[in-house]
Design a protein around this motif. Structure first.
Motif, PDB file in Angstrom:
ATOM      1  N   ARG A  90      44.513  74.545 -90.560  1.00 44.32           N
ATOM      2  CA  ARG A  90      45.407  75.479 -89.880  1.00 44.32           C
ATOM      3  C   ARG A  90      45.405  76.829 -90.587  1.00 44.32           C
ATOM      4  O   ARG A  90      45.174  76.908 -91.779  1.00 44.32           O
ATOM      5  CB  ARG A  90      46.835  74.934 -89.888  1.00 44.32           C
ATOM      6  N   GLU A  91      45.721  77.862 -89.841  1.00 43.41           N
ATOM      7  CA  GLU A  91      45.866  79.200 -90.431  1.00 43.41           C
ATOM      8  C   GLU A  91      47.160  79.296 -91.247  1.00 43.41           C
ATOM      9  O   GLU A  91      47.216  79.996 -92.240  1.00 43.41           O
ATOM     10  CB  GLU A  91      45.867  80.265 -89.330  1.00 43.41           C
ATOM     11  N   THR A  92      48.190  78.602 -90.761  1.00 44.01           N
ATOM     12  CA  THR A  92      49.480  78.572 -91.454  1.00 44.01           C
ATOM     13  C   THR A  92      49.961  77.130 -91.526  1.00 44.01           C
ATOM     14  O   THR A  92      49.498  76.278 -90.772  1.00 44.01           O
ATOM     15  CB  THR A  92      50.547  79.410 -90.705  1.00 44.01           C
ATOM     16  N   CYS A  93      50.893  76.871 -92.410  1.00 44.21           N
ATOM     17  CA  CYS A  93      51.433  75.518 -92.548  1.00 44.21           C
ATOM     18  C   CYS A  93      52.150  75.097 -91.274  1.00 44.21           C
ATOM     19  O   CYS A  93      52.848  75.894 -90.645  1.00 44.21           O
ATOM     20  CB  CYS A  93      52.428  75.444 -93.711  1.00 44.21           C
ATOM     21  N   TRP A  94      51.979  73.835 -90.916  1.00 46.77           N
ATOM     22  CA  TRP A  94      52.699  73.273 -89.779  1.00 46.77           C
ATOM     23  C   TRP A  94      54.164  73.105 -90.168  1.00 46.77           C
ATOM     24  O   TRP A  94      54.500  72.695 -91.266  1.00 46.77           O
ATOM     25  CB  TRP A  94      52.108  71.919 -89.405  1.00 46.77           C
ATOM     26  N   VAL A  95      55.050  73.448 -89.237  1.00 50.17           N
ATOM     27  CA  VAL A  95      56.488  73.294 -89.428  1.00 50.17           C
ATOM     28  C   VAL A  95      57.033  72.556 -88.207  1.00 50.17           C
ATOM     29  O   VAL A  95      56.711  72.913 -87.075  1.00 50.17           O
ATOM     30  CB  VAL A  95      57.184  74.672 -89.560  1.00 50.17           C
ATOM     31  N   PRO A  96      57.857  71.521 -88.422  1.00 52.11           N
ATOM     32  CA  PRO A  96      58.403  70.780 -87.281  1.00 52.11           C
ATOM     33  C   PRO A  96      59.390  71.627 -86.493  1.00 52.11           C
ATOM     34  O   PRO A  96      59.884  72.652 -86.978  1.00 52.11           O
ATOM     35  CB  PRO A  96      59.097  69.579 -87.925  1.00 52.11           C
ATOM     36  N   ASP A  97      59.683  71.179 -85.274  1.00 55.26           N
ATOM     37  CA  ASP A  97      60.657  71.912 -84.463  1.00 55.26           C
ATOM     38  C   ASP A  97      62.051  71.776 -85.075  1.00 55.26           C
ATOM     39  O   ASP A  97      62.276  70.983 -85.994  1.00 55.26           O
ATOM     40  CB  ASP A  97      60.626  71.448 -83.009  1.00 55.26           C
ATOM     41  N   ALA A  98      62.990  72.540 -84.562  1.00 57.60           N
ATOM     42  CA  ALA A  98      64.340  72.606 -85.129  1.00 57.60           C
ATOM     43  C   ALA A  98      65.025  71.240 -85.186  1.00 57.60           C
ATOM     44  O   ALA A  98      65.730  70.928 -86.141  1.00 57.60           O
ATOM     45  CB  ALA A  98      65.192  73.598 -84.337  1.00 57.60           C
ATOM     46  N   ALA A  99      64.805  70.396 -84.178  1.00 51.75           N
ATOM     47  CA  ALA A  99      65.461  69.084 -84.132  1.00 51.75           C
ATOM     48  C   ALA A  99      64.970  68.169 -85.255  1.00 51.75           C
ATOM     49  O   ALA A  99      65.700  67.283 -85.688  1.00 51.75           O
ATOM     50  CB  ALA A  99      65.222  68.429 -82.777  1.00 51.75           C
ATOM     51  N   GLN A 100      63.748  68.378 -85.716  1.00 54.17           N
ATOM     52  CA  GLN A 100      63.171  67.502 -86.743  1.00 54.17           C
ATOM     53  C   GLN A 100      63.141  68.140 -88.122  1.00 54.17           C
ATOM     54  O   GLN A 100      62.825  67.487 -89.099  1.00 54.17           O
ATOM     55  CB  GLN A 100      61.756  67.107 -86.333  1.00 54.17           C
ATOM     56  N   ARG A 101      63.495  69.390 -88.222  1.00 57.16           N
ATOM     57  CA  ARG A 101      63.382  70.132 -89.474  1.00 57.16           C
ATOM     58  C   ARG A 101      64.227  69.557 -90.610  1.00 57.16           C
ATOM     59  O   ARG A 101      63.869  69.640 -91.768  1.00 57.16           O
ATOM     60  CB  ARG A 101      63.741  71.595 -89.242  1.00 57.16           C
TER      61      ARG A 101
END
Length: 132
Positions: free
Chosen positions: A117-128
């Motif tokens: 990936r170009e940037t780190c994967w971040v989960p959506d707000a519900a899973q953060r």
């Protein structure tokens, strides 16, 4: 938030991020927490268990003072997800001397095989809240 095991993963790796999304989707009990190796928590835990966070050779599952690596970490994830994923642990019957070299081959070539990936994967707000 759960105080269960922590899965440390490479958030830049497409395969590793897909695994993290898989865990968040199917871990309905909220058993696992996740930490990216690129973050402070992930780097500290990798160092604690003697793994260079800049060049890890495995994802790890940390539970208390124990860290499971390689194929044992994958089996811990499947077991923790419950049924039907738990039945994949049948592959644990294969000797570690076969499982771990295959795991390490894929881990070493993960960017080449699956992409970066170009940037780190971040989960959506519900899973953060499950990401440390």
């Amino acid at each position: 938030m759960s105080e269960g095991p922590i899965i440390l993963f490479d958030a830049m790796c497409v395969l590793c991020s897909a695994n993290a999304r898989f865990v968040l989707r199917y871990d309905r009990r909220g058993h696992f927490r996740l930490a990216a190796m690129q973050g402070e928590v992930g780097q500290a835990l990798y160092r604690r268990f003697g793994i260079d966070p800049a060049d890890p050779d495995t994802l790890i599952v940390v539970s208390g003072d124990q860290a499971l690596r390689n194929s044992d970490a994958i089996f811990a994830i499947w077991r923790g997800l419950g049924w039907p994923w738990r039945m994949l642990c049948i592959f644990r019957l294969a000797p570690r001397g076969m499982r771990d070299p295959l795991y390490r081959l894929i881990a070493r070539n993960r960017y080449r095989l699956f992409g970066r990936r170009e940037t780190c994967w971040v989960p959506d707000a519900a899973q953060r809240e499950r990401l440390l």
